[in-house]
Write a protein that holds these residues in place. Structure first.
Motif, PDB file in Angstrom:
ATOM      1  N   PRO A 277      44.204   6.268  10.988  1.00  0.00           N
ATOM      2  CA  PRO A 277      43.444   7.413  10.464  1.00  0.00           C
ATOM      3  C   PRO A 277      44.156   8.743  10.667  1.00  0.00           C
ATOM      4  CG  PRO A 277      42.410   6.537  12.445  1.00  0.00           C
ATOM      5  CD  PRO A 277      43.447   5.550  12.035  1.00  0.00           C
ATOM      6  N   SER A 278      44.918   8.864  11.765  1.00  0.00           N
ATOM      7  CA  SER A 278      45.666  10.106  12.007  1.00  0.00           C
ATOM      8  C   SER A 278      46.716  10.336  10.937  1.00  0.00           C
ATOM      9  CB  SER A 278      46.348  10.052  13.375  1.00  0.00           C
ATOM     10  OG  SER A 278      45.408   9.965  14.411  1.00  0.00           O
ATOM     11  N   ALA A 279      47.244   9.242  10.379  1.00  0.00           N
ATOM     12  CA  ALA A 279      48.310   9.354   9.378  1.00  0.00           C
ATOM     13  C   ALA A 279      47.868  10.161   8.165  1.00  0.00           C
ATOM     14  CB  ALA A 279      48.758   7.960   8.941  1.00  0.00           C
ATOM     15  N   TYR A 280      46.569  10.100   7.847  1.00  0.00           N
ATOM     16  CA  TYR A 280      46.074  10.878   6.707  1.00  0.00           C
ATOM     17  C   TYR A 280      46.248  12.373   6.956  1.00  0.00           C
ATOM     18  CZ  TYR A 280      42.815  13.373   3.733  1.00  0.00           C
ATOM     19  OH  TYR A 280      42.266  14.297   2.871  1.00  0.00           O
ATOM     20  N   PHE A 281      45.880  12.836   8.136  1.00  0.00           N
ATOM     21  CA  PHE A 281      45.948  14.267   8.447  1.00  0.00           C
ATOM     22  C   PHE A 281      47.386  14.713   8.704  1.00  0.00           C
ATOM     23  CE2 PHE A 281      41.761  12.735   9.744  1.00  0.00           C
ATOM     24  CZ  PHE A 281      40.958  13.565   8.987  1.00  0.00           C
ATOM     25  N   LEU A 282      48.239  13.759   9.069  1.00  0.00           N
ATOM     26  CA  LEU A 282      49.651  14.080   9.299  1.00  0.00           C
ATOM     27  C   LEU A 282      50.467  13.997   8.011  1.00  0.00           C
ATOM     28  CD1 LEU A 282      50.224  12.166  12.667  1.00  0.00           C
ATOM     29  CD2 LEU A 282      50.050  14.639  12.345  1.00  0.00           C
ATOM     30  N   LYS A 283      49.772  13.715   6.900  1.00  0.00           N
ATOM     31  CA  LYS A 283      50.419  13.645   5.578  1.00  0.00           C
ATOM     32  C   LYS A 283      51.476  12.535   5.512  1.00  0.00           C
ATOM     33  CE  LYS A 283      48.053  17.390   4.916  1.00  0.00           C
ATOM     34  NZ  LYS A 283      46.729  17.329   4.243  1.00  0.00           N
TER      35      LYS A 283
END
Length: 261
Positions: free
Chosen positions: A217-223
Motif C-alpha cells: 500500500p505504501s508503494a501507491y503513495f511513493l509513486k
C-alpha cells in the motif's frame, strides 16, 4: 445496532478502567513509543552504511515503516488475541463467551482491546509526513480516502492471520503457541519485499500476506507504479483473508470441548 451499542459500551467501561490507573496507561504508551523509536533508529543505522537498499532510499524505507505502524496500531488495539489459547481455552473462559447471544469472536475482540495502542497511529503518521516531506511527495484530494481504504485492508490482513492462528486452539489446547513467532514474521512486512528471495516474497504476498500491511500500500503513495497492482489488491486480500478466518473460527467453535474434565 445491538453490536454497535455494545461496542461503545465496552469502550466506555474500558476507559473508566484504564483511567483509574493513569500511570500504568502512560507507561504502556511510552513503552510502545520507545519500541517504535528503536525500530526507527535501526533503519537509520542501516542507512548510515548504505544509500540504497535494492533501489529504495532511506526516506522511502522510513515512509513504509510509518505506514506500517498505522494499520498495526489499529490491529493491536482491537485484535489483541495473542493469549487466546491460555485465557479462553486452557482457563475455560470460552464457556462464558458461548453463553452470550453476541458472536464469540466479537466478544473476545471487545474484551481484549487495548485502545492506548492507537497512539501508534500518531507516530506512524508523523513518520510518514516527515519522510514524505523529504521525498517531496504530492497529495491529491482523493489520497486520504485511498489511505483509509488501504489501512483498513492492512488491518484485516493482520487480523485474519492471527484469528486463524487463535482458531487452532479449538482443535489443540496445548499451551504452546506460534503467535509470538508470527508477530516477529509480521515485521518483515515493513520492508520492501524485493529485498528478499523469491520464496520469502511469495510467502509474504500470498501465504502470510504481511506485505499488504506495509510495502504494497505504501508503494501507491511513493509513486512506485510497478507495485500499483499489489497496492490496490490490499483491500481485496484483506477482505478475502478475513472472511476465511471467520469461517475457520466458526468451524473451530463447533469443535470446542469446554473446560471440564
Amino acid at each position: 445496532m445491538n453490536y454497535v451499542s455494545m461496542f461503545f459500551l465496552y469502550i466506555s467501561q474500558y476507559m473508566k478502567t484504564r483511567l483509574t490507573y493513569r500511570v500504568d496507561m502512560v507507561m504502556e504508551i511510552l513503552s510502545d513509543l520507545l519500541f517504535q523509536g528503536v525500530n526507527l533508529i535501526f533503519i537509520l543505522v542501516v542507512f548510515d552504511h548504505t544509500s540504497f537498499l535494492n533501489g529504495w532510499n532511506r526516506d522511502e524505507i522510513i515512509f513504509i515503516y510509518g505506514f506500517f505502524l498505522v494499520p498495526f496500531a489499529v490491529f493491536a488495539s482491537f485484535f489483541n488475541i495473542w493469549d487466546f489459547n491460555e485465557r479462553y481455552i486452557v482457563k475455560g473462559e470460552m464457556d462464558r463467551i458461548l453463553t452470550r447471544p453476541l458472536h464469540s469472536l466479537y466478544q473476545v475482540v471487545l474484551e481484549r482491546m487495548e485502545l492506548e495502542s492507537l497512539f501508534g497511529m500518531i507516530t506512524g503518521l508523523a513518520i510518514m509526513f516527515y519522510a514524505g516531506a523529504n521525498l517531496g511527495l504530492s497529495v491529491s484530494w482523493y489520497d486520504p480516502f485511498i489511505f483509509v481504504v488501504l489501512v483498513l485492508g492492512g488491518v484485516f490482513v493482520y487480523a485474519s492471520i492471527f484469528i486463524m492462528l487463535a482458531s487452532i486452539s479449538f482443535w489443540s489446547d496445548s499451551r504452546t503457541s506460534i503467535i509470538p513467532m508470527m508477530y516477529n514474521i509480521g515485521n518483515y512486512g515493513r520492508y520492501p519485499v524485493d529485498i528478499y528471495n523469491k520464496v520469502i516474497r511469495f510467502v509474504l504476498t500470498w501465504i502470510l500476506p504481511f506485505a499488504f500491511v506495509g510495502v504494497y500500500p505504501s508503494a501507491y503513495f511513493l509513486k512506485r507504479e510497478e507495485w500499483y497492482g499489489y497496492a490496490f489488491l490490499t483491500p481485496v486480500v484483506g477482505a478475502v483473508f478475513f472472511i476465511i478466518s471467520i469461517m475457520i473460527w466458526n468451524k473451530g467453535v463447533t469443535k470446542y470441548r469446554g473446560a471440564g474434565n
